[in-house]
Scaffold this motif. Structure first.
Motif, mmCIF file in Angstrom:
data_model
loop_
_atom_site.group_PDB
_atom_site.id
_atom_site.type_symbol
_atom_site.label_atom_id
_atom_site.label_comp_id
_atom_site.label_asym_id
_atom_site.label_seq_id
_atom_site.Cartn_x
_atom_site.Cartn_y
_atom_site.Cartn_z
ATOM 1 N N ASP A 41 15.144 5.201 7.349
ATOM 2 C CA ASP A 41 14.042 6.166 7.458
ATOM 3 C C ASP A 41 12.720 5.402 7.508
ATOM 4 O O ASP A 41 12.129 5.067 6.480
ATOM 5 C CB ASP A 41 14.071 7.122 6.256
ATOM 6 C CG ASP A 41 13.042 8.244 6.400
ATOM 7 O OD1 ASP A 41 12.294 8.244 7.400
ATOM 8 O OD2 ASP A 41 12.977 9.108 5.501
ATOM 9 N N LEU A 42 12.232 5.133 8.715
ATOM 10 C CA LEU A 42 11.011 4.347 8.880
ATOM 11 C C LEU A 42 9.753 5.151 8.605
ATOM 12 O O LEU A 42 8.673 4.581 8.435
ATOM 13 C CB LEU A 42 10.947 3.767 10.299
ATOM 14 C CG LEU A 42 12.073 2.813 10.694
ATOM 15 C CD1 LEU A 42 11.835 2.266 12.101
ATOM 16 C CD2 LEU A 42 12.207 1.676 9.708
ATOM 17 N N GLU A 43 9.859 6.482 8.545
ATOM 18 C CA GLU A 43 8.686 7.328 8.308
ATOM 19 C C GLU A 43 8.469 7.624 6.823
ATOM 20 O O GLU A 43 7.494 8.259 6.452
ATOM 21 C CB GLU A 43 8.828 8.642 9.076
ATOM 22 C CG GLU A 43 8.700 8.481 10.587
ATOM 23 C CD GLU A 43 7.337 7.912 10.972
ATOM 24 O OE1 GLU A 43 6.320 8.616 10.807
ATOM 25 O OE2 GLU A 43 7.289 6.749 11.419
ATOM 26 N N ARG A 91 7.347 7.141 3.001
ATOM 27 C CA ARG A 91 6.253 6.419 2.355
ATOM 28 C C ARG A 91 6.802 5.342 1.422
ATOM 29 O O ARG A 91 7.754 5.576 0.689
ATOM 30 C CB ARG A 91 5.382 7.383 1.551
ATOM 31 C CG ARG A 91 4.690 8.442 2.390
ATOM 32 C CD ARG A 91 3.524 7.847 3.161
ATOM 33 N NE ARG A 91 2.949 8.815 4.094
ATOM 34 C CZ ARG A 91 1.989 8.519 4.960
ATOM 35 N NH1 ARG A 91 1.507 7.287 5.029
ATOM 36 N NH2 ARG A 91 1.528 9.438 5.782
ATOM 37 N N VAL A 92 6.191 4.155 1.448
ATOM 38 C CA VAL A 92 6.663 3.049 0.618
ATOM 39 C C VAL A 92 6.548 3.403 -0.866
ATOM 40 O O VAL A 92 7.377 2.997 -1.675
ATOM 41 C CB VAL A 92 5.863 1.764 0.924
ATOM 42 C CG1 VAL A 92 6.310 0.619 0.027
ATOM 43 C CG2 VAL A 92 6.044 1.367 2.380
ATOM 44 N N GLY A 93 5.526 4.189 -1.209
ATOM 45 C CA GLY A 93 5.322 4.557 -2.604
ATOM 46 C C GLY A 93 6.451 5.383 -3.187
ATOM 47 O O GLY A 93 6.602 5.452 -4.412
ATOM 48 N N SER A 94 7.262 6.015 -2.341
ATOM 49 C CA SER A 94 8.376 6.848 -2.829
ATOM 50 C C SER A 94 9.661 6.042 -3.016
ATOM 51 O O SER A 94 10.657 6.583 -3.483
ATOM 52 C CB SER A 94 8.632 8.003 -1.857
ATOM 53 O OG SER A 94 9.113 7.505 -0.607
ATOM 54 N N ASP A 147 0.873 -1.165 0.000
ATOM 55 C CA ASP A 147 0.000 0.000 0.000
ATOM 56 C C ASP A 147 0.918 1.225 0.000
ATOM 57 O O ASP A 147 1.616 1.494 0.986
ATOM 58 C CB ASP A 147 -0.894 -0.004 1.250
ATOM 59 C CG ASP A 147 -1.857 1.175 1.276
ATOM 60 O OD1 ASP A 147 -1.627 2.155 0.537
ATOM 61 O OD2 ASP A 147 -2.827 1.121 2.042
ATOM 62 N N ASN A 148 0.939 1.961 -1.114
ATOM 63 C CA ASN A 148 1.892 3.068 -1.265
ATOM 64 C C ASN A 148 1.698 4.184 -0.261
ATOM 65 O O ASN A 148 2.578 5.033 -0.086
ATOM 66 C CB ASN A 148 1.809 3.630 -2.689
ATOM 67 C CG ASN A 148 2.360 2.661 -3.716
ATOM 68 O OD1 ASN A 148 3.174 1.806 -3.392
ATOM 69 N ND2 ASN A 148 1.911 2.786 -4.951
ATOM 70 N N ASN A 149 0.542 4.221 0.404
ATOM 71 C CA ASN A 149 0.276 5.287 1.368
ATOM 72 C C ASN A 149 0.839 4.968 2.755
ATOM 73 O O ASN A 149 0.894 5.842 3.618
ATOM 74 C CB ASN A 149 -1.234 5.530 1.476
ATOM 75 C CG ASN A 149 -1.813 6.090 0.187
ATOM 76 O OD1 ASN A 149 -1.209 6.947 -0.439
ATOM 77 N ND2 ASN A 149 -2.972 5.577 -0.218
ATOM 78 N N LEU A 150 1.245 3.715 2.983
ATOM 79 C CA LEU A 150 1.792 3.341 4.283
ATOM 80 C C LEU A 150 3.252 3.764 4.390
ATOM 81 O O LEU A 150 3.958 3.883 3.390
ATOM 82 C CB LEU A 150 1.685 1.827 4.486
ATOM 83 C CG LEU A 150 0.281 1.225 4.580
ATOM 84 C CD1 LEU A 150 0.371 -0.272 4.790
ATOM 85 C CD2 LEU A 150 -0.521 1.864 5.708
ATOM 86 N N THR A 151 3.701 3.965 5.622
ATOM 87 C CA THR A 151 5.115 4.247 5.856
ATOM 88 C C THR A 151 5.892 2.927 5.865
ATOM 89 O O THR A 151 5.310 1.842 5.919
ATOM 90 C CB THR A 151 5.324 4.963 7.193
ATOM 91 O OG1 THR A 151 4.943 4.085 8.263
ATOM 92 C CG2 THR A 151 4.520 6.251 7.260
ATOM 93 N N VAL A 152 7.211 3.048 5.835
ATOM 94 C CA VAL A 152 8.063 1.852 5.911
ATOM 95 C C VAL A 152 7.801 1.113 7.219
ATOM 96 O O VAL A 152 7.689 -0.117 7.242
ATOM 97 C CB VAL A 152 9.545 2.245 5.784
ATOM 98 C CG1 VAL A 152 10.441 1.056 6.080
ATOM 99 C CG2 VAL A 152 9.839 2.806 4.397
ATOM 100 N N GLN A 153 7.674 1.873 8.314
ATOM 101 C CA GLN A 153 7.443 1.241 9.610
ATOM 102 C C GLN A 153 6.121 0.475 9.632
ATOM 103 O O GLN A 153 6.062 -0.664 10.099
ATOM 104 C CB GLN A 153 7.432 2.290 10.715
ATOM 105 C CG GLN A 153 7.299 1.675 12.112
ATOM 106 C CD GLN A 153 6.950 2.690 13.175
ATOM 107 O OE1 GLN A 153 6.267 3.662 12.882
ATOM 108 N NE2 GLN A 153 7.396 2.453 14.387
ATOM 109 N N GLN A 154 5.057 1.082 9.092
ATOM 110 C CA GLN A 154 3.754 0.413 9.072
ATOM 111 C C GLN A 154 3.788 -0.844 8.212
ATOM 112 O O GLN A 154 3.134 -1.837 8.526
ATOM 113 C CB GLN A 154 2.698 1.385 8.545
ATOM 114 C CG GLN A 154 2.375 2.520 9.505
ATOM 115 C CD GLN A 154 1.524 3.597 8.863
ATOM 116 O OE1 GLN A 154 1.573 3.816 7.652
ATOM 117 N NE2 GLN A 154 0.738 4.295 9.667
#
Length: 630
Positions: A146-148, A150-153, A78-85
């Motif tokens: 950088d856990l904050e 976004r996965v989409g980036s 889900d591109n809107n989630l952060t790496v940590q999530q």
């Protein structure tokens, strides 16, 4: 007992049976590598076993209570989630505790003290601190900081690392990996090898990395024409036994074909008698006919395209510099490329290997410096980017975009269709839509497009990704005989060791060092250097320890006695150690109570670490003095 079982499973894809009535089992501690040519159905089989695709027939079962983790070639998030999530998305209780703790740590002073205290107590109750340290190690080794974000980036390679981190952190009982080494640098691959080589781990993986396969797997399973063949041994044993099996099969097929010709004549005479012997012979005829349809010696990719003649000047890089924002990628790099030079480029991810290749091919301009190519230099650049094609393009159209007729190394010419057959694309498949090809088949087609330009300066950026082992062996043989200049970036150490004679080592800060030798030579050089530094440090410490008492000794034959100053120091040390012990005890109580805010907790933890170091140092000195005084 099998943890994972497949019974008589079949799968049809694009009107072709990938496998039929296949049975497979995976036991506790079994680390299996699945190999096979591109398009044989390896990825599809992994997805079926992982429960992500249903089989057309048959049944896949997993032992009760067993958790399974699957790493695909191209993970989806889900591109809107952060790496940590994305990483801490599992349902494991310990993982949930670590997730809550990490979330509060990222908030800093804004964290609710009550919530933070509850998280600390939860971590204590589950003994999750060691687990949290393992999580930190995994994230650090995979370069995830950088856990904050976004996965989409993230790039595709970074997303693969996030997916791998999530799988390792969740610690499933059964692990299935599809090309786990893709997009990892060499240091990270070696770390992953050590982590997966556990005797208790149950693992099924597809990999083309032969060193990785040898060091992790204890069994090799080949998927060939819809059937599996097992080999208990390393890669060299597999190659030997596979050749023996194929030779025996070819002999059996040839015997069946010879017998079929004789029996066919008998069948055509249509014998009138229908006795038991005749019926048995008729049944045997149909069995022979089925055997004769088998495949003889396996056809292989043929790489023999001609390379353009090269002049004396090949390529020269002069004082190249390149920065991206605050990051220096290249700093004053110069090199003269020569005929038949074989260079490998190595360095951690993010040091600029692909950037350097793009500058050499003038796809990217340096901030300063210049690149001068010889007039006869013809580049062939195989990039990490996926093959570009339209949805309505067929395989043969992609080749004809570059050339319709190609000159081979022996002077003969081939049409695009004939050349595709050399690359194991039969006429029927040449008119298939490119989108229906497997990942490995697309990469093989991409390699063909590069080679038909007849380059004399060949640049390969991660060419081993998604190619099967058979094709890799043939590509290696071709490159060993390639008469032009070769520049190679690859995480496949076996591939690098066979092909390169020198390395350009890219280091953080933009420095580039020339090393004479292949990758194994370089790793041995680093180990020798580290051992020499450690030995020098130990010798220096030993010399200091030996000379200090000698200088203070009044005579060689008299026992060393403590001086007045040393006795005074001894007394002061006892008091200082007792004071440090009291302070440490108070800090431990404060940390256990969780009474401070985030900043105080961090300060206490840092002070506790310093106290331990001080106590160790003072304790050692106290023991030295105690021996003199006693």
């Amino acid at each position: 007992m099998n943890l994972l079982s497949a019974e008589n499973i079949s799968k049809n894809y694009a009107d072709r049976w990938l496998f039929r009535d296949l049975s497979f089992g995976l036991q506790q501690g079994q680390r299996t590598a699945l190999v096979g040519v591109n398009g044989s159905g390896k990825t599809t089989l992994l997805r079926v076993l992982a429960g992500l695709e249903p089989p057309d027939t048959g049944l896949v079962s997993v032992r009760n209570g067993m958790r399974m983790g699957f790493l695909p070639q191209q993970p989806t998030f889900d591109n809107n989630l952060t790496v940590q999530q994305s990483i801490f998305a599992g349902e494991n209780a310990t993982l949930a505790a670590v997730r809550d703790y990490e979330r509060l740590m990222l908030k800093g002073d804004a964290a609710d003290p009550t919530e933070l205290q509850h998280a600390l107590q939860h971590m204590d109750a589950l003994n999750a601190w060691d687990y949290e340290a393992q999580v930190r190690q995994i994230l650090g080794q995979l370069g995830i900081h950088d856990l904050e974000q976004r996965v989409g980036s993230l790039s595709g390679g970074q997303q693969k690392r996030v997916a791998l981190a999530r799988l390792l952190i969740e610690e499933p009982e059964i692990i299935i990996l599809d090309e786990p080494t893709n997009h990892l640098d060499l240091d990270t691959i070696e770390w992953l090898e050590n982590r997966l080589a556990s005797p208790t781990l149950t693992l099924l993986m597809v990999t083309h990395d032969r060193y990785f396969l040898d060091r992790v797997a204890n069994e090799i399973v080949e998927l060939d024409r819809g059937q599996v063949h097992r080999y208990q041994g390393n890669y060299a044993y597999f190659v030997e036994k596979k050749a023996e099996r194929e030779q025996m099969e070819a002999v059996e097929v040839e015997k069946a074909r010879n017998l079929l010709r004789k029996e066919l004549e008998w069948m055509r005479r249509q014998p009138q008698a229908r006795g038991t012997k005749q019926k048995a012979r008729i049944e045997a005829f149909y069995d022979t006919q089925e055997k004769a349809k088998g495949r003889g010696p396996q056809q292989q990719v043929e790489l023999s395209v001609k390379s353009t003649r090269q002049g004396n000047k090949v390529l020269e890089a002069k004082h190249l510099n390149k920065r991206f924002g605050e990051k220096t990628v290249l700093q004053d790099f110069s090199h003269v490329f020569r005929k038949q030079e074989r260079l490998g480029i190595v360095g951690p991810n993010g040091t600029g290997k692909t950037t350097l290749l793009n500058i050499l091919t003038q796809r990217l301009q340096p901030d300063s410096g210049e690149v001068e190519a010889g007039q006869t230099t013809v580049f062939g650049y195989y990039t990490q980017q996926e093959l570009q094609y339209s949805d309505d393009q067929r395989v043969i159209d992609v080749v004809k975009e570059v050339a319709e007729v190609v000159e081979m190394a022996d002077g003969s010419t081939l049409t695009a269709s004939q050349l595709l057959q050399h690359f194991l694309f039969p006429p029927a498949q040449q008119y298939t839509l490119v989108g229906k090809l497997s990942g490995g088949e697309k990469r093989r087609l991409q390699l063909l497009r590069v080679l038909i330009k007849n380059p004399n300066f060949l640049i390969l950026d991660e060419p081993t990704n998604d190619l099967d082992i058979v094709t890799l062996n043939i590509l290696e043989d071709f490159l060993l005989n390639f008469a032009g200049c070769l520049v190679l970036v690859s995480h496949d150490r076996y591939f690098m060791d066979r092909l390169v004679e020198q390395l350009l080592v890219l280091e953080p800060g933009g420095r580039v060092r020339l090393f004479p030798g292949n990758y194994t030579d370089y790793r041995q050089f680093l180990k020798d250097q580290q051992a020499a530094e450690a030995a020098a440090s130990a010798a220096k410490a030993a010399k200091s320890a030996a000379t200090a008492p000698a200088a203070a000794a009044p005579a060689a034959n008299k026992a060393r006695r403590a001086s007045f100053a040393e006795k005074k120091e001894y007394e002061q040390l006892e008091a200082a150690i007792a004071q440090l012990e009291d302070e440490k005890k108070q800090l431990v109580e404060q940390l256990n109570n969780g009474s401070g805010n985030h900043q105080q907790l961090a300060e206490w933890a840092a002070r506790l670490q310093q106290l331990d170091a001080d106590l160790d140092a003072k304790g050692e000195r106290w023991l030295e003095l105690a021996e003199l005084i006693d």
